[in-house]
Design an enzyme around this catalytic site. Structure first.
Site, PDB file in Angstrom:
ATOM      1  N   LYS A 110     -10.746   5.750   4.702  1.00 38.39           N
ATOM      2  CA  LYS A 110      -9.785   6.762   4.255  1.00 38.39           C
ATOM      3  C   LYS A 110      -8.526   6.078   3.743  1.00 38.39           C
ATOM      4  O   LYS A 110      -7.796   5.456   4.522  1.00 38.39           O
ATOM      5  CB  LYS A 110      -9.465   7.724   5.400  1.00 38.39           C
ATOM      6  CG  LYS A 110     -10.698   8.472   5.920  1.00 38.39           C
ATOM      7  CD  LYS A 110     -10.372   9.439   7.032  1.00 38.39           C
ATOM      8  CE  LYS A 110      -9.892   8.743   8.278  1.00 38.39           C
ATOM      9  NZ  LYS A 110      -9.797   9.650   9.440  1.00 38.39           N
ATOM     10  N   THR A 146       0.788  17.371   7.973  1.00 41.55           N
ATOM     11  CA  THR A 146      -0.585  16.860   7.856  1.00 41.55           C
ATOM     12  C   THR A 146      -1.201  16.516   9.213  1.00 41.55           C
ATOM     13  O   THR A 146      -2.182  15.778   9.286  1.00 41.55           O
ATOM     14  CB  THR A 146      -0.605  15.602   6.968  1.00 41.55           C
ATOM     15  OG1 THR A 146       0.308  14.629   7.519  1.00 41.55           O
ATOM     16  CG2 THR A 146      -0.198  15.932   5.538  1.00 41.55           C
ATOM     17  N   GLY A 154      -3.489  16.421  12.218  1.00 41.71           N
ATOM     18  CA  GLY A 154      -4.869  16.828  12.417  1.00 41.71           C
ATOM     19  C   GLY A 154      -5.807  16.521  11.259  1.00 41.71           C
ATOM     20  O   GLY A 154      -6.987  16.896  11.284  1.00 41.71           O
ATOM     21  N   THR A 155      -5.309  15.808  10.245  1.00 43.58           N
ATOM     22  CA  THR A 155      -6.122  15.545   9.051  1.00 43.58           C
ATOM     23  C   THR A 155      -7.418  14.814   9.392  1.00 43.58           C
ATOM     24  O   THR A 155      -8.503  15.197   8.938  1.00 43.58           O
ATOM     25  CB  THR A 155      -5.318  14.715   8.037  1.00 43.58           C
ATOM     26  OG1 THR A 155      -4.096  15.383   7.748  1.00 43.58           O
ATOM     27  CG2 THR A 155      -6.104  14.529   6.757  1.00 43.58           C
ATOM     28  N   GLY A 156      -7.324  13.738  10.176  1.00 45.41           N
ATOM     29  CA  GLY A 156      -8.511  12.942  10.480  1.00 45.41           C
ATOM     30  C   GLY A 156      -9.535  13.696  11.305  1.00 45.41           C
ATOM     31  O   GLY A 156     -10.744  13.630  11.034  1.00 45.41           O
ATOM     32  N   CYS A 157      -9.066  14.428  12.306  1.00 47.40           N
ATOM     33  CA  CYS A 157      -9.967  15.238  13.141  1.00 47.40           C
ATOM     34  C   CYS A 157     -10.679  16.279  12.281  1.00 47.40           C
ATOM     35  O   CYS A 157     -11.894  16.502  12.408  1.00 47.40           O
ATOM     36  CB  CYS A 157      -9.185  15.967  14.233  1.00 47.40           C
ATOM     37  SG  CYS A 157      -8.175  14.922  15.283  1.00 47.40           S
TER      38      CYS A 157
END
Length: 263
Positions: A173, A204, A206-209
């Site tokens: 990412k 932003t 919580g983007t990865g989860c």
């Protein structure tokens, strides 16, 4: 029958990341979300004020309870906190006939540590080898491999380093790089570059989860890995664009953005 997806992760009391984000994402994408709680955090828009991991016995019991009765079509892992929990979850995944999306969570959006340094070797040697897809961000790549990505040109080298630990696919990412939000998905031979416009929105959390859960949801619905990641990227890009202020710090992405517009 509605596909079932299991998240194995920590709780975010502020509702923006962790188990809460995972279940919201799964609902938004039309699958039945289930959960194995690995840790409880006191967390809000300003950061993580405390974290308490659950005993490995409790994690194993939750997992077996769900998988043995209901079954799963895909599993997503997030915050695992300690080497003992990493190894426990890796063992459970190895015995489960479902693809695992591993988000090797190291730190929160605010820079708070969510993984003990002593657990990194367990992630490398136990968890990554059972992953269908690993989704590290650039900080996590550096933590796990020592490779520092400073440009798009470094992303192939980073991907090769992560693949060396055994996941079938890796999604590097590149959101922390300047310019468009670009990610690299590869299994070492097949390569997909995914680009999206960068939205000028600081909210932003919580983007990865959210991205990892969206990939798991699409895999559970029968998508190939490239198709699942492409659809998940589209979903999370919309969620970032619709991210909203919450509290006094960094707000969450909007998991329900498609319900509030014409997307």
């Amino acid at each position: 029958m509605i596909p079932t997806v299991l998240t194995v992760a920590g709780s975010d009391s502020g509702g923006g990341a962790g188990i809460q984000a995972d279940l919201k994402t799964m609902l938004a994408l039309g699958v039945h979300g289930m959960s194995v709680l690995t840790a409880v955090t006191a967390q809000n828009s300003l950061g993580v004020q405390g974290a308490w991991e659950l005993p490995a016995q409790a994690v194993r019991a939750q997992y077996r309870s769900v998988v043995d009765d209901i079954g799963v079509r895909a599993v997503k892992t997030g915050m695992l906190a300690s080497a003992e929990l990493v190894e426990t979850v890796a063992e459970l995944l190895a015995g489960t006939d479902a693809p695992a999306v591993v988000d090797p969570v190291g730190v929160s959006k605010h820079g708070d540590s969510l993984l003990a340094a002593s657990a990194l070797d367990s992630v490398r040697t136990k968890l990554l080898p059972v992953a269908a897809v690993a989704t590290p961000n650039l900080d996590e790549v550096a933590q796990l491999t020592g490779v520092r990505v400073e440009s798009e040109g470094d992303m192939r080298r980073a991907a090769a380093a992560v693949l060396g630990y055994g996941p079938r696919w890796v999604l590097i990412k590149g959101g922390h790089l300047p310019g468009d939000a670009v990610d690299l998905l590869t299994d070492g031979s097949d390569e997909h570059w995914l680009r999206a416009p960068r939205h000028d929105n600081r909210h932003t959390h919580g983007t990865g989860c959210t991205l990892a859960s969206a990939i798991a949801a699409r895999l559970a619905q029968g998508d190939s890995v490239p198709d699942a990641v492409t659809a998940a990227k589209e979903y999370v890009t919309g969620a970032i664009a619709a991210g909203f202020a919450l509290g006094g710090g960094i707000g969450p992405v909007d998991h329900g953005w498609r319900f509030r517009g014409d997307g």
